[in-house]
Scaffold this active site. Structure first.
Site, PDB file in Angstrom:
ATOM      1  N   SER A   1      19.358  42.478   0.932  1.00  0.00           N
ATOM      2  CA  SER A   1      17.974  42.250   1.344  1.00  0.00           C
ATOM      3  C   SER A   1      17.437  41.020   0.626  1.00  0.00           C
ATOM      4  O   SER A   1      17.980  40.615  -0.412  1.00  0.00           O
ATOM      5  CB  SER A   1      17.124  43.468   0.954  1.00  0.00           C
ATOM      6  OG  SER A   1      15.746  43.147   0.915  1.00  0.00           O
TER       7      SER A   1
ATOM      8  N   TYR B   1      13.168  49.920  -4.102  1.00  0.00           N
ATOM      9  CA  TYR B   1      13.993  49.240  -3.098  1.00  0.00           C
ATOM     10  C   TYR B   1      14.575  47.946  -3.669  1.00  0.00           C
ATOM     11  O   TYR B   1      15.766  47.661  -3.533  1.00  0.00           O
ATOM     12  CB  TYR B   1      13.118  48.930  -1.887  1.00  0.00           C
ATOM     13  CG  TYR B   1      13.815  48.343  -0.699  1.00  0.00           C
ATOM     14  CD1 TYR B   1      13.777  46.969  -0.464  1.00  0.00           C
ATOM     15  CD2 TYR B   1      14.475  49.153   0.210  1.00  0.00           C
ATOM     16  CE1 TYR B   1      14.393  46.415   0.651  1.00  0.00           C
ATOM     17  CE2 TYR B   1      15.094  48.605   1.339  1.00  0.00           C
ATOM     18  CZ  TYR B   1      15.041  47.237   1.542  1.00  0.00           C
ATOM     19  OH  TYR B   1      15.658  46.682   2.649  1.00  0.00           O
TER      20      TYR B   1
HETATM   21  P1  NAP Z   1      16.111  51.847   9.822  1.00  0.00           P
HETATM   22  O1  NAP Z   1      15.675  51.398  11.159  1.00  0.00           O
HETATM   23  O2  NAP Z   1      15.206  52.671   8.962  1.00  0.00           O
HETATM   24  O3  NAP Z   1      17.545  52.600   9.959  1.00  0.00           O
HETATM   25  C1  NAP Z   1      18.141  53.112   8.789  1.00  0.00           C
HETATM   26  C2  NAP Z   1      19.314  53.954   9.213  1.00  0.00           C
HETATM   27  O4  NAP Z   1      19.912  54.522   8.047  1.00  0.00           O
HETATM   28  C3  NAP Z   1      18.895  55.112  10.122  1.00  0.00           C
HETATM   29  O5  NAP Z   1      19.865  55.328  11.124  1.00  0.00           O
HETATM   30  C4  NAP Z   1      18.877  56.281   9.151  1.00  0.00           C
HETATM   31  O6  NAP Z   1      19.126  57.519   9.753  1.00  0.00           O
HETATM   32  C5  NAP Z   1      20.056  55.925   8.273  1.00  0.00           C
HETATM   33  N1  NAP Z   1      20.043  56.681   7.018  1.00  0.00           N
HETATM   34  C6  NAP Z   1      19.040  56.749   6.113  1.00  0.00           C
HETATM   35  N2  NAP Z   1      19.402  57.557   5.097  1.00  0.00           N
HETATM   36  C7  NAP Z   1      20.655  58.017   5.387  1.00  0.00           C
HETATM   37  C8  NAP Z   1      21.565  58.895   4.724  1.00  0.00           C
HETATM   38  N3  NAP Z   1      21.265  59.487   3.563  1.00  0.00           N
HETATM   39  N4  NAP Z   1      22.764  59.146   5.316  1.00  0.00           N
HETATM   40  C9  NAP Z   1      23.069  58.574   6.503  1.00  0.00           C
HETATM   41  N5  NAP Z   1      22.251  57.730   7.190  1.00  0.00           N
HETATM   42  C10 NAP Z   1      21.059  57.461   6.613  1.00  0.00           C
HETATM   43  O7  NAP Z   1      16.477  50.578   8.944  1.00  0.00           O
HETATM   44  P2  NAP Z   1      16.943  49.109   9.379  1.00  0.00           P
HETATM   45  O8  NAP Z   1      15.776  48.202   9.401  1.00  0.00           O
HETATM   46  O9  NAP Z   1      17.850  49.201  10.557  1.00  0.00           O
HETATM   47  O10 NAP Z   1      17.782  48.725   8.059  1.00  0.00           O
HETATM   48  C11 NAP Z   1      19.165  48.977   7.970  1.00  0.00           C
HETATM   49  C12 NAP Z   1      19.602  48.402   6.633  1.00  0.00           C
HETATM   50  O11 NAP Z   1      19.166  47.038   6.544  1.00  0.00           O
HETATM   51  C13 NAP Z   1      18.980  49.117   5.439  1.00  0.00           C
HETATM   52  O12 NAP Z   1      19.911  49.145   4.379  1.00  0.00           O
HETATM   53  C14 NAP Z   1      17.807  48.207   5.060  1.00  0.00           C
HETATM   54  O13 NAP Z   1      17.464  48.334   3.688  1.00  0.00           O
HETATM   55  C15 NAP Z   1      18.393  46.865   5.354  1.00  0.00           C
HETATM   56  N6  NAP Z   1      17.431  45.782   5.566  1.00  0.00           N
HETATM   57  C16 NAP Z   1      16.488  45.891   6.551  1.00  0.00           C
HETATM   58  C17 NAP Z   1      15.630  44.798   6.751  1.00  0.00           C
HETATM   59  C18 NAP Z   1      14.557  44.814   7.797  1.00  0.00           C
HETATM   60  O14 NAP Z   1      13.706  43.901   7.758  1.00  0.00           O
HETATM   61  N7  NAP Z   1      14.547  45.756   8.716  1.00  0.00           N
HETATM   62  C19 NAP Z   1      15.769  43.649   5.984  1.00  0.00           C
HETATM   63  C20 NAP Z   1      16.731  43.620   4.975  1.00  0.00           C
HETATM   64  C21 NAP Z   1      17.574  44.694   4.795  1.00  0.00           C
HETATM   65  P3  NAP Z   1      17.865  58.512  10.031  1.00  0.00           P
HETATM   66  O15 NAP Z   1      17.118  57.903  11.164  1.00  0.00           O
HETATM   67  O16 NAP Z   1      18.495  59.825  10.372  1.00  0.00           O
HETATM   68  O17 NAP Z   1      17.047  58.557   8.762  1.00  0.00           O
HETATM   69  C1  GCO Z   2       9.197  45.106   2.751  1.00  0.00           C
HETATM   70  C2  GCO Z   2      10.267  45.021   3.815  1.00  0.00           C
HETATM   71  C3  GCO Z   2      11.443  44.269   3.272  1.00  0.00           C
HETATM   72  C4  GCO Z   2      12.513  44.170   4.342  1.00  0.00           C
HETATM   73  C5  GCO Z   2      13.726  43.490   3.840  1.00  0.00           C
HETATM   74  C6  GCO Z   2      13.490  42.069   3.493  1.00  0.00           C
HETATM   75  O1  GCO Z   2       8.515  46.141   2.683  1.00  0.00           O
HETATM   76  O2  GCO Z   2       9.075  44.108   2.017  1.00  0.00           O
HETATM   77  O3  GCO Z   2      10.647  46.312   4.240  1.00  0.00           O
HETATM   78  O4  GCO Z   2      11.947  44.902   2.147  1.00  0.00           O
HETATM   79  O5  GCO Z   2      12.894  45.439   4.770  1.00  0.00           O
HETATM   80  O6  GCO Z   2      14.357  44.207   2.851  1.00  0.00           O
HETATM   81  O7  GCO Z   2      14.760  41.451   3.310  1.00  0.00           O
END
Ligand code: NAP
Ligand code: GCO
Length: 266
Positions: free
Chosen positions: A147, A160
Site C-alpha cells: 500500500s 493499517y
Molecule cells: P476489499 O474490497 O475490502 O476486499 C478485501 C477482500 O479480502 C475481501 O474479499 C475480503 O473478504 C477478504 N478478506 C478480508 N479478511 C479476510 C480473511 N481473514 N480471510 C480471507 N479473506 C479475507 O479490499 P480491496 O480494496 O480489494 O483491497 C485488497 C487488498 O489491496 C487489501 O490488502 C488492501 O489493503 C490492499 N489495498 C487496497 C487499496 C485500495 O485503494 N482499495 C490500496 C492499496 C492496497 P470478505 O468480503 O469476506 O471480508
Molecule cells: C485510506 C485508504 C488507503 C488505501 C491504500 C492506499 O484510508 O487511506 O484506505 O489506505 O486503501 O492503502 O495505498
C-alpha cells in the site's frame, strides 16, 4: 528479435487470497488471461459462491474455497486441499486485507491486533504454507499487496500503516531468504483504488458534492483519477511471470504518480 522473457502463465496455478471481488478479483482475472489456473478463497461460503459466479461470467473456471487466512490450521488444510485437487501453487498473491479507520488514541488494542492479524500475520501464514512446495519445485512467485501506507502515514490508519509497512519488510525478507530457491517475492503498492474498501472515502456529500477526501486524492494524483482494480492486472502478470525472474524484493507502486507529485495548486 529482443530476448523478452515470457509473460505467459500457461500451466501455472495461481492462488489469490480474498479474491471474490475487488483488487483480488481483478488480479485473478488478469492472471487467468495470461493462462493461469485460478484458486481463490474468502471467509464466507456465500461470497465464494458469488465469486465463482463472477469468474464464470468472465469465462474463468476458478476454484473457490472457504478459508480465514488468519487461521494457520485452516490455511494449512486449505493449501493441502488445493495441492491435491488443483495442483501445486506456483504463484501466491497475498491480497486479503482489511482496514479500520479509527484515531489511534481511540482505537482498542483488539482492533489494532485484528488489522495486524489479517494484513501482516496472514501473509506470513499463507506464504509459509506454500514456500516448502515452491522450494521442492525449484520456483515460485509471491506477490504481497502492500500500500502507499507501506511508505506514508495519515490520520486514523495507524494499524493499517503498521501492517503494510511490516508487509513491505516481510516481502524483502522472503526475497532475501528464498531467492536462492528461485522464489521471487515482490510487492504491489496500489495507490487509491475504487473498491469497496475505499467506498467510504468517495461517498457523495448530502449536497451531492464530492467527499473532501475524494477531491484531495484527485488533486494529489497526476492521473487526476482514482485507480481502477483492473489497473493492477498488468503489473501482477509481470511479477507472476518469468519476465520478472530477476526482480526480487521490490515494491512496484501502481499509484497514478501520486508519490511523485506535490499536488495541484488549490
Ligand atoms: P476489499 O474490497 O475490502 O476486499 C478485501 C477482500 O479480502 C475481501 O474479499 C475480503 O473478504 C477478504 N478478506 C478480508 N479478511 C479476510 C480473511 N481473514 N480471510 C480471507 N479473506 C479475507 O479490499 P480491496 O480494496 O480489494 O483491497 C485488497 C487488498 O489491496 C487489501 O490488502 C488492501 O489493503 C490492499 N489495498 C487496497 C487499496 C485500495 O485503494 N482499495 C490500496 C492499496 C492496497 P470478505 O468480503 O469476506 O471480508
Ligand atoms: C485510506 C485508504 C488507503 C488505501 C491504500 C492506499 O484510508 O487511506 O484506505 O489506505 O486503501 O492503502 O495505498
Amino acid at each position: 528479435m529482443a530476448n523478452t522473457k515470457n509473460f505467459s502463465l500457461e500451466g501455472k496455478v495461481a492462488l489469490i487470497t480474498g479474491a471474490s471481488y475487488g483488487i483480488g478479483y481483478a488480479i485473478a482475472k488478469a492472471l487467468a488471461g495470461a493462462g493461469a489456473t485460478i484458486v481463490f478463497n474468502d471467509i464466507k461460503e456465500e461470497l465464494v459462491q458469488k465469486g465463482l459466479e463472477a469468474y464464470k461470467a468472465d469465462g474463468i473456471k476458478a476454484h473457490g474455497y472457504v478459508c480465514d487466512v488468519t487461521n494457520e490450521d485452516a490455511v494449512n488444510e486449505f493449501i493441502a486441499k488445493v495441492e491435491k485437487e488443483v495442483g501445486n501453487v506456483d504463484i501466491l498473491v497475498n491480497n486479503a486485507g482489511i482496514i479500520k479507520r479509527i484515531p489511534m488514541h481511540e482505537m482498542k488494542a483488539s482492533e489494532f491486533r485484528q488489522v495486524i492479524d489479517v494484513d501482516l500475520n496472514a501473509p506470513f501464514i499463507v506464504a509459509k504454507a506454500v514456500i516448502p512446495t515452491m522450494m521442492k519445485m525449484g520456483h515460485g512467485k509471491i506477490i504481497n499487496i502492500c500500500s502507499m501506507m507501506s511508505e506514508f502515514g495519515r490520520e486514523t490508519v495507524s494499524a493499517y500503516a503498521a501492517a503494510k509497512g511490516g508487509l513491505k519488510m516481510l516481502t524483502r525478507n522472503i526475497a532475501s531468504e528464498y531467492g536462492a530457491y528461485n522464489i521471487q517475492c515482490n510487492g504491489i503498492g496500489p495507490g487509491y483504488i475504487a473498491t469497496p474498501q475505499t467506498a467510504p472515502l468517495r461517498e457523495k456529500q448530502p449536497d451531492g458534492s464530492r467527499h473532501p477526501f475524494d477531491s484531495f486524492i484527485i488533486s494529489k494524483t497526476p492521473a487526476g483519477r482514482w485507480g481502477e482494480a483492473d489497473d493492477l492486472g498488468g503489473p501482477a502478470v509481470f511479477l507472476a511471470s518469468e519476465a520478472s525472474d530477476f526482480v526480487n524484493g521490490q515494491i512496484l507502486y501502481v499509484d497514478g504518480g501520486i508519490q511523485a507529485y506535490i499536488g495541484k495548486q488549490p
